[in-house]
Scaffold this motif. Sequence first.
Motif, PDB file in Angstrom:
ATOM      1  N   THR A 244      51.133-138.631  21.013  1.00  0.00           N
ATOM      2  CA  THR A 244      51.479-140.007  21.414  1.00  0.00           C
ATOM      3  C   THR A 244      50.344-140.688  22.159  1.00  0.00           C
ATOM      4  O   THR A 244      50.257-141.905  22.170  1.00  0.00           O
ATOM      5  CB  THR A 244      52.706-140.036  22.340  1.00  0.00           C
ATOM      6  OG1 THR A 244      52.404-139.286  23.531  1.00  0.00           O
ATOM      7  CG2 THR A 244      53.951-139.476  21.662  1.00  0.00           C
ATOM      8  N   ASP A 245      49.473-139.905  22.862  1.00  0.00           N
ATOM      9  CA  ASP A 245      48.473-140.481  23.770  1.00  0.00           C
ATOM     10  C   ASP A 245      49.161-141.360  24.803  1.00  0.00           C
ATOM     11  O   ASP A 245      48.564-142.335  25.290  1.00  0.00           O
ATOM     12  CB  ASP A 245      47.423-141.290  22.986  1.00  0.00           C
ATOM     13  CG  ASP A 245      46.207-141.669  23.831  1.00  0.00           C
ATOM     14  OD1 ASP A 245      46.022-141.092  24.917  1.00  0.00           O
ATOM     15  OD2 ASP A 245      45.448-142.564  23.394  1.00  0.00           O
ATOM     16  N   CYS A 246      50.425-141.062  25.126  1.00  0.00           N
ATOM     17  CA  CYS A 246      51.160-141.959  26.027  1.00  0.00           C
ATOM     18  C   CYS A 246      50.319-142.283  27.262  1.00  0.00           C
ATOM     19  O   CYS A 246      49.962-141.395  28.029  1.00  0.00           O
ATOM     20  CB  CYS A 246      52.486-141.323  26.440  1.00  0.00           C
ATOM     21  SG  CYS A 246      53.365-142.378  27.616  1.00  0.00           S
TER      22      CYS A 246
ATOM     23  N   CYS B 133      50.408-132.992  22.236  1.00  0.00           N
ATOM     24  CA  CYS B 133      49.210-132.316  22.766  1.00  0.00           C
ATOM     25  C   CYS B 133      48.196-133.268  23.407  1.00  0.00           C
ATOM     26  O   CYS B 133      47.085-132.831  23.751  1.00  0.00           O
ATOM     27  CB  CYS B 133      48.549-131.490  21.660  1.00  0.00           C
ATOM     28  SG  CYS B 133      47.826-132.504  20.349  1.00  0.00           S
ATOM     29  N   HIS B 134      48.549-134.528  23.591  1.00  0.00           N
ATOM     30  CA  HIS B 134      47.628-135.471  24.266  1.00  0.00           C
ATOM     31  C   HIS B 134      48.460-136.567  24.913  1.00  0.00           C
ATOM     32  O   HIS B 134      48.946-137.466  24.223  1.00  0.00           O
ATOM     33  CB  HIS B 134      46.636-136.041  23.243  1.00  0.00           C
ATOM     34  CG  HIS B 134      45.658-137.043  23.805  1.00  0.00           C
ATOM     35  ND1 HIS B 134      44.339-137.112  23.376  1.00  0.00           N
ATOM     36  CD2 HIS B 134      45.780-138.029  24.732  1.00  0.00           C
ATOM     37  CE1 HIS B 134      43.704-138.083  24.018  1.00  0.00           C
ATOM     38  NE2 HIS B 134      44.560-138.666  24.846  1.00  0.00           N
ATOM     39  N   THR B 135      48.667-136.486  26.229  1.00  0.00           N
ATOM     40  CA  THR B 135      49.355-137.562  26.947  1.00  0.00           C
ATOM     41  C   THR B 135      48.703-137.775  28.306  1.00  0.00           C
ATOM     42  O   THR B 135      48.006-136.903  28.834  1.00  0.00           O
ATOM     43  CB  THR B 135      50.862-137.285  27.218  1.00  0.00           C
ATOM     44  OG1 THR B 135      51.009-136.515  28.422  1.00  0.00           O
ATOM     45  CG2 THR B 135      51.550-136.576  26.060  1.00  0.00           C
ATOM     46  N   HIS B 136      48.978-138.957  28.833  1.00  0.00           N
ATOM     47  CA  HIS B 136      48.584-139.304  30.206  1.00  0.00           C
ATOM     48  C   HIS B 136      49.882-139.707  30.915  1.00  0.00           C
ATOM     49  O   HIS B 136      50.035-140.835  31.347  1.00  0.00           O
ATOM     50  CB  HIS B 136      47.610-140.485  30.209  1.00  0.00           C
ATOM     51  CG  HIS B 136      46.424-140.339  29.296  1.00  0.00           C
ATOM     52  ND1 HIS B 136      45.139-140.212  29.764  1.00  0.00           N
ATOM     53  CD2 HIS B 136      46.312-140.316  27.934  1.00  0.00           C
ATOM     54  CE1 HIS B 136      44.294-140.133  28.725  1.00  0.00           C
ATOM     55  NE2 HIS B 136      44.986-140.193  27.615  1.00  0.00           N
ATOM     56  N   LEU B 137      50.843-138.778  30.997  1.00  0.00           N
ATOM     57  CA  LEU B 137      52.185-139.147  31.463  1.00  0.00           C
ATOM     58  C   LEU B 137      52.252-139.494  32.933  1.00  0.00           C
ATOM     59  O   LEU B 137      53.118-140.249  33.362  1.00  0.00           O
ATOM     60  CB  LEU B 137      53.151-137.970  31.228  1.00  0.00           C
ATOM     61  CG  LEU B 137      53.867-137.818  29.890  1.00  0.00           C
ATOM     62  CD1 LEU B 137      55.031-136.851  30.062  1.00  0.00           C
ATOM     63  CD2 LEU B 137      54.366-139.137  29.341  1.00  0.00           C
TER      64      LEU B 137
ATOM     65  N   ASP C 243      39.553-135.837  20.110  1.00  0.00           N
ATOM     66  CA  ASP C 243      40.699-136.714  19.954  1.00  0.00           C
ATOM     67  C   ASP C 243      40.281-138.157  19.667  1.00  0.00           C
ATOM     68  O   ASP C 243      39.280-138.631  20.221  1.00  0.00           O
ATOM     69  CB  ASP C 243      41.560-136.651  21.225  1.00  0.00           C
ATOM     70  CG  ASP C 243      42.017-135.223  21.564  1.00  0.00           C
ATOM     71  OD1 ASP C 243      41.236-134.271  21.344  1.00  0.00           O
ATOM     72  OD2 ASP C 243      43.137-135.062  22.054  1.00  0.00           O
ATOM     73  N   HIS C 244      41.081-138.835  18.847  1.00  0.00           N
ATOM     74  CA  HIS C 244      40.849-140.203  18.352  1.00  0.00           C
ATOM     75  C   HIS C 244      40.048-140.174  17.041  1.00  0.00           C
ATOM     76  O   HIS C 244      40.610-140.241  15.979  1.00  0.00           O
ATOM     77  CB  HIS C 244      40.129-141.117  19.378  1.00  0.00           C
ATOM     78  CG  HIS C 244      40.995-141.566  20.474  1.00  0.00           C
ATOM     79  ND1 HIS C 244      42.053-142.411  20.282  1.00  0.00           N
ATOM     80  CD2 HIS C 244      40.973-141.297  21.814  1.00  0.00           C
ATOM     81  CE1 HIS C 244      42.648-142.650  21.439  1.00  0.00           C
ATOM     82  NE2 HIS C 244      42.016-141.979  22.386  1.00  0.00           N
ATOM     83  N   LEU C 245      38.694-140.138  17.137  1.00  0.00           N
ATOM     84  CA  LEU C 245      37.810-139.931  15.969  1.00  0.00           C
ATOM     85  C   LEU C 245      37.758-141.074  14.961  1.00  0.00           C
ATOM     86  O   LEU C 245      37.265-140.872  13.842  1.00  0.00           O
ATOM     87  CB  LEU C 245      38.208-138.636  15.222  1.00  0.00           C
ATOM     88  CG  LEU C 245      38.239-137.363  16.052  1.00  0.00           C
ATOM     89  CD1 LEU C 245      38.658-136.194  15.166  1.00  0.00           C
ATOM     90  CD2 LEU C 245      36.880-137.084  16.678  1.00  0.00           C
TER      91      LEU C 245
ATOM     92  N   LEU D   7      37.991-133.553  24.139  1.00  0.00           N
ATOM     93  CA  LEU D   7      37.182-134.756  24.331  1.00  0.00           C
ATOM     94  C   LEU D   7      37.819-135.982  23.687  1.00  0.00           C
ATOM     95  O   LEU D   7      38.281-135.915  22.547  1.00  0.00           O
ATOM     96  CB  LEU D   7      35.775-134.543  23.758  1.00  0.00           C
ATOM     97  CG  LEU D   7      34.709-135.557  24.182  1.00  0.00           C
ATOM     98  CD1 LEU D   7      34.492-135.554  25.689  1.00  0.00           C
ATOM     99  CD2 LEU D   7      33.388-135.279  23.470  1.00  0.00           C
ATOM    100  N   HIS D   8      37.839-137.109  24.438  1.00  0.00           N
ATOM    101  CA  HIS D   8      38.152-138.414  23.842  1.00  0.00           C
ATOM    102  C   HIS D   8      36.868-138.848  23.137  1.00  0.00           C
ATOM    103  O   HIS D   8      35.889-139.203  23.799  1.00  0.00           O
ATOM    104  CB  HIS D   8      38.501-139.437  24.913  1.00  0.00           C
ATOM    105  CG  HIS D   8      39.888-139.326  25.462  1.00  0.00           C
ATOM    106  ND1 HIS D   8      40.292-138.316  26.298  1.00  0.00           N
ATOM    107  CD2 HIS D   8      40.971-140.133  25.295  1.00  0.00           C
ATOM    108  CE1 HIS D   8      41.560-138.507  26.622  1.00  0.00           C
ATOM    109  NE2 HIS D   8      41.999-139.608  26.030  1.00  0.00           N
ATOM    110  N   ALA D   9      36.882-138.816  21.816  1.00  0.00           N
ATOM    111  CA  ALA D   9      35.629-138.959  21.079  1.00  0.00           C
ATOM    112  C   ALA D   9      35.686-140.057  20.021  1.00  0.00           C
ATOM    113  O   ALA D   9      36.637-140.135  19.239  1.00  0.00           O
ATOM    114  CB  ALA D   9      35.299-137.627  20.391  1.00  0.00           C
TER     115      ALA D   9
HETATM  116 FE    FE Z   1      44.000-140.541  25.791  1.00  0.00          FE
END
Ligand code: FE
Length: 400
Positions: free
Chosen positions: A313-315, A70-74, A261-263, A238-240
């Motif tokens: 993955t946050d790929c 649910c979170h990638t930068h492919l 996301d992150h936190l 949000l990248h938070a």
């Molecule tokens: Fe990211």
Amino acid sequence: MRFERLWRNASLATLAPQRPGVGWVQPGAIGVAGGRIAFAGAEAELPVGADAGEVLDLEGRLVTPGLIDCHTHLVFGGERSGEFEMRMAGADYQSIARAGGGILSTVRATRAATDEELAASAGERLRVLMAEGVTTVEIKSGYGLDLLTELRMLRVARALGRQHPVEVATTLLAAHAVPPDRDRASYLDLVIRKLIPQAAREGLADAVDGYCEGIAFTPVEIRAVLAAARCAGLPVKLHADQLSDGGGAALAAEFQALSADHLEWTNIEGVAALARSGTVAVLLPGAFYCLREHQQPPVAELRRRGVRMALATDCNPGTSPLLSILTALNLAAVQFGLTIEECLAGVTREAAHALGRAREIGTLEAGKRADLAIWDVERPAELVYWIGRNPLHKRIWRGE
Ligand code: FE
Ligand code: DI6
């Protein structure tokens, strides 16, 4: 009842909320019709007289919902192994970014790449994820930082979803960094007045995200971006609080974000705000690992408050060149202390919530899309325990 296909003699981790733990059912069966699950439960509860076009004996194999990243930068151009070398030699991520490397070096490579090149490299990465049972993947823009390239990235992501048996959710992350060729105010103006409305109008983005961080945008700037998303009718993420406590979690909660996301640096007020808004906490252990971070996300507090926790993955080419969702499970267990159940739920049911798609995917329940992963393992813990073993037996998308 008539199924097109019926899998029998399975060990099901249904992740269904009304069943305890991983929603274990054994021996279990799954019947599908019209691309959806028509039955998922105990063999003994199969409707009498049910017949099926095809019956498959799974010989006790584990079946989970298809995995959701649910979170990638492919989608991006180039790669950043040079920056990785610099970091391993002692340089830190934030100073590389401030010196014009980091995200901006990927922006240069992405702008220079053709659509075909972007699709080819991202397609290769997508297929690697799919080979580990991923049936839904979120893909963000954010390496264009101009009108043309941001929209191009979203179009490439959408096209990947049409070309592969996988569901793609797209997210506009135009507020990822200040581009090299514009000042902050005029770029934010472009994002708010042009990019978000156009991405929404053309149906290119399913959500809007921002990078709320010292090296990116301030909470005040991000608030304006999230407000523009709301005006355009798009949900936000949000990248938070990844590298510092910028109040990102509370800001995400203020906009009823699908996820924050992150936190890592989120404080207890931030967690309480997430709990109140029902925002999903997406933990990204690959970035934590690659940046050699020490600040742990507040897992115990998230648990205590009942905040949903997803994993991804946050790929991305900078902080998380991770193309294995199973490895993300292991990292989350070892580094963050997530339980096996939390790990599995994090890439299925909770990840579906993080994308606003929990009615369609994320659990093995009648009525949901028939997206399944069938594994050559007996116990769910094996999916978390191995590093570098891919026990996928078969991936089923929409019943096929
Ligand atoms: Fe990211
Ligand atoms: N996700 C992001 O978008 C940033 N960090 C992260 O975990 C930046 C990624 C990059 O350096 O390209």
